[in-house]
Enzyme design. Structure first.
Site, short mmCIF file in Angstrom:
data_model
loop_
_atom_site.label_atom_id
_atom_site.label_comp_id
_atom_site.label_asym_id
_atom_site.label_seq_id
_atom_site.Cartn_x
_atom_site.Cartn_y
_atom_site.Cartn_z
N ARG A 209 13.22 8.54 -20.68
CA ARG A 209 14.12 7.43 -21.01
C ARG A 209 13.30 6.31 -21.63
O ARG A 209 12.43 5.75 -20.96
CB ARG A 209 14.81 6.91 -19.74
CG ARG A 209 15.52 7.99 -18.91
CD ARG A 209 16.92 8.22 -19.44
NE ARG A 209 17.53 9.41 -18.88
CZ ARG A 209 18.60 9.40 -18.09
NH1 ARG A 209 19.16 8.27 -17.74
NH2 ARG A 209 19.12 10.53 -17.67
N GLU A 211 13.58 3.30 -21.96
CA GLU A 211 14.06 1.98 -21.54
C GLU A 211 12.93 0.99 -21.66
O GLU A 211 11.84 1.22 -21.16
CB GLU A 211 14.55 2.05 -20.09
CG GLU A 211 15.94 2.68 -19.99
CD GLU A 211 16.19 3.34 -18.65
OE1 GLU A 211 15.33 3.24 -17.77
OE2 GLU A 211 17.24 3.98 -18.51
N ARG A 217 12.30 -0.05 -10.34
CA ARG A 217 13.04 1.19 -10.12
C ARG A 217 13.21 2.05 -11.36
O ARG A 217 13.94 3.02 -11.35
CB ARG A 217 14.42 0.96 -9.52
CG ARG A 217 14.77 -0.46 -9.25
CD ARG A 217 16.14 -0.60 -8.78
NE ARG A 217 16.87 -1.44 -9.71
CZ ARG A 217 18.13 -1.71 -9.62
NH1 ARG A 217 18.85 -1.16 -8.67
NH2 ARG A 217 18.70 -2.49 -10.50
N HIS A 218 12.56 1.66 -12.45
CA HIS A 218 12.67 2.46 -13.68
C HIS A 218 11.33 3.02 -14.10
O HIS A 218 10.31 2.34 -14.06
CB HIS A 218 13.22 1.60 -14.83
CG HIS A 218 14.67 1.31 -14.67
ND1 HIS A 218 15.13 0.21 -14.00
CD2 HIS A 218 15.76 2.00 -15.08
CE1 HIS A 218 16.46 0.21 -14.01
NE2 HIS A 218 16.87 1.30 -14.66
N GLU A 343 20.62 3.08 -7.43
CA GLU A 343 21.45 4.26 -7.70
C GLU A 343 20.55 5.49 -7.60
O GLU A 343 19.44 5.50 -8.12
CB GLU A 343 22.00 4.14 -9.13
CG GLU A 343 22.77 5.36 -9.58
CD GLU A 343 22.83 5.47 -11.12
OE1 GLU A 343 23.23 4.49 -11.77
OE2 GLU A 343 22.46 6.53 -11.63
N SER A 346 24.05 10.42 -10.46
CA SER A 346 25.41 10.36 -11.00
C SER A 346 25.87 11.76 -11.34
O SER A 346 25.04 12.64 -11.60
CB SER A 346 25.58 9.44 -12.20
OG SER A 346 24.41 9.22 -12.86
N ARG A 394 13.56 8.08 -7.15
CA ARG A 394 14.47 7.13 -6.48
C ARG A 394 14.74 7.60 -5.04
O ARG A 394 14.83 6.79 -4.13
CB ARG A 394 15.80 7.05 -7.23
CG ARG A 394 15.67 6.45 -8.62
CD ARG A 394 16.12 5.00 -8.63
NE ARG A 394 16.00 4.41 -9.95
CZ ARG A 394 17.02 4.21 -10.78
NH1 ARG A 394 18.25 4.57 -10.42
NH2 ARG A 394 16.82 3.64 -11.94
P1 AMO Z 1 21.88 9.41 -15.15
O1 AMO Z 1 21.52 8.90 -16.49
O2 AMO Z 1 22.62 8.49 -14.23
O3 AMO Z 1 22.78 10.73 -15.27
O4 AMO Z 1 20.55 9.90 -14.40
C1 AMO Z 1 20.63 10.56 -13.18
C2 AMO Z 1 19.63 10.00 -12.19
O5 AMO Z 1 18.30 10.08 -12.69
C3 AMO Z 1 17.53 8.99 -12.22
N1 AMO Z 1 17.04 8.20 -13.34
C4 AMO Z 1 15.88 7.49 -13.35
N2 AMO Z 1 14.94 7.32 -12.42
C5 AMO Z 1 13.90 6.53 -12.71
N3 AMO Z 1 13.73 5.90 -13.89
C6 AMO Z 1 14.66 6.03 -14.86
N4 AMO Z 1 14.49 5.41 -16.04
C7 AMO Z 1 15.81 6.87 -14.61
N5 AMO Z 1 16.89 7.22 -15.33
C8 AMO Z 1 17.61 8.03 -14.55
C9 AMO Z 1 18.45 8.12 -11.37
C10 AMO Z 1 19.81 8.51 -11.89
O6 AMO Z 1 20.83 8.28 -10.94
N6 AMO Z 1 23.42 13.80 -17.10
C11 AMO Z 1 23.65 12.84 -16.03
C12 AMO Z 1 23.73 13.51 -14.69
C13 AMO Z 1 24.93 14.42 -14.53
O7 AMO Z 1 26.07 13.93 -14.73
O8 AMO Z 1 24.75 15.59 -14.14
C14 AMO Z 1 22.52 11.80 -16.06
O9 AMO Z 1 21.48 11.97 -16.64
O10 AMO Z 1 18.27 8.48 -10.02
#
Ligand code: AMO
Length: 420
Positions: A209, A211, A217-218, A343, A346, A394
């Site tokens: 990602r 970001e 938390r990221h 979170e 999802s 997480r």
């Molecule tokens: P989403 O984008 O919410 O859903 O990602 C799912 C989970 O992945 C973790 N996560 C991260 N952890 C740390 N740093 C980050 N930058 C980061 N981004 C995501 C989180 C998050 O809740 N395709 C959907 C899932 C699905 O519907 O099956 C998805 O990617 O814990």
């Protein structure tokens, strides 16, 4: 042999290997603490009883040098693990340079950035190592859980041609004469595998990602636990998710108790089923407008009000990805699993009808052509299905009450960090 495998009552010679954690020369007697993966062994050298050659070697050896020690075990209630070793031979396998860039005994504390710069030494610290021992137990618990439930473990490509999650920024890479991207999520592939007839799949792998923000938390490279399940709806995969969380906590409490002690953490196994609230209830609690997503502030408010793990269900379709199954007026069969601090996951029931999926892709402003390989699999018999993605770091951060998500990754990638 590791320190913990030695019984204080052992007769005869044992052999241990490890790093010099500490040397204490008290004149007539020297204590050498040798650290291995599992703990610390005390090597005792009374000057009158030990050969000159061994004493000379110990004098020469610097802290964090690697030794192989052979000797007899002697019970001693004051020593770590209740015994000491009287060495008959000591071999210096590797000498460590001084001064050390970081103190593995934790007598001198260090900032997070310094620790990450010297991560190999940082992970020699028992408390840091304990986190990764627990991470390994978590992975074992998760795999066992899915195999037990008849899931198939899969691996999908991480070099891809299109965005998966839409909004989130992608890392472009050069792929021969074309541009490609690092995958944000195995979403499209795990769904395609439903059309191939695997019925229940899970994958534990990296997600990328781009970001820009740097938070506690990221990560820019995280590990995602992804599942997809045919003939299931959102409710069924939510139950599976809470069962997995419960199982993982329980497994770690039972099997990783020593690492938890080293880390000075006790984990409270959460009660299931988790509470479920709707998006509409959640915006009321957190004072948000309908259609907005929860920011850090709102999540904190919600967390304070809920107190433990909870699900937010029935999100407005427009703020969930195109693959989400609509239901009712403006709602969707989607959910987020929340911990008061962050979170965790999802998921949703997915659209399995080709026409509707194409429409939802168009409505988001994407071109169905770039999703051809994905959309095509919906034309020839795609079973209804649902799934979720859970962030491993997480999960660990919240389970172990770690201050920063970087603590849960050996070599984290963030806005500024690409080495080590
Ligand atoms: P989403 O984008 O919410 O859903 O990602 C799912 C989970 O992945 C973790 N996560 C991260 N952890 C740390 N740093 C980050 N930058 C980061 N981004 C995501 C989180 C998050 O809740 N395709 C959907 C899932 C699905 O519907 O099956 C998805 O990617 O814990």
């Amino acid at each position: 042999m590791h320190s913990i495998d030695i019984d204080p009552k052992t007769k005869g010679e044992v052999e241990v290997t490890g790093w010099i954690h500490e040397i204490r020369d008290l004149g007539g007697i020297t204590f050498l603490l040798l650290r291995d993966r599992e703990g610390i062994t005390q090597i005792t050298l009374p000057k009158r009883k030990i050969s000159k050659e061994i004493l000379e070697k110990v004098k020469k050896a610097s802290r964090e040098s690697v030794l192989r020690v052979k000797g007899d075990v002697q019970e001693d209630g004051r020593a770590p693990n209740g015994f000491e070793i009287l060495p008959s031979s000591i071999e210096i396998l590797a000498m460590a340079k001084s001064p050390l860039p970081l103190d593995p005994t934790e007598k001198v504390s260090a900032e997070m950035e310094t620790r990450l710069d010297q991560r190999f030494l940082d992970m020699r610290r028992p408390r840091v190592k304990a986190i990764f021992m627990i991470r390994s137990y978590a992975l074992r618990a998760i795999r066992e859980f899915f195999y037990e439930k008849d899931f198939i473990e899969v691996n999908t490509p991480k070099i891809v041609a299109t965005a998966t999650e839409g909004g989130t920024a992608l890392f472009p890479i050069s792929y021969f004469e074309r541009e490609a991207f690092l995958n944000q999520s195995p979403q499209l592939y795990k769904q395609m595998l439903m059309s191939s007839g695997f019925e229940r799949v899970f994958e534990i792998g990296p997600i990328f990602r781009a970001e820009e923000h740097s938070t506690r938390r990221h990560l820019n490279e995280a590990t995602s636990i992804d599942i997809e399940m045919s003939y299931a709806d959102d409710k069924e995969v939510m139950r599976l998710l809470e069962e997995l969380i419960y199982h993982t906590y329980k497994y770690i409490a039972k099997n990783a108790s020593r690492s938890l002690r080293v880390l000075e953490r006790e984990i409270k196994i959460p009660d299931i089923p988790f509470k479920r609230i709707s998006y509409n209830e959640a915006i009321e609690i957190s004072d948000l407008e309908w259609g907005d997503d929860f920011g850090a502030l709102e999540e904190r408010k919600l967390g304070e009000s809920m107190g433990e793990h909870y699900f937010i269900r029935k999100w407005p379709l427009e703020i969930k990805p195109y693959y989400t199954m609509p239901c009712g007026k403006n709602e969707s069969k989607s959910f987020d699993l929340m911990h008061p601090r962050a979170e965790l996951a999802s998921g949703s029931q997915r659209v399995h009808d080709h026409k509707l999926l194409e429409k939802q892709i168009e409505e988001r402003g994407f071109s169905p052509e770039s999703f051809f390989f994905y959309l095509n699999t919906f034309k020839y018999g795609m079973p209804p299905h649902a799934g979720w993605g859970l962030g491993l770091e997480r999960l660990l951060m919240t389970m172990l009450d770690l201050d920063n998500i970087r603590e849960a990754v050996m070599f984290p990638r963030d806005r500024r960090r690409l080495v080590p």
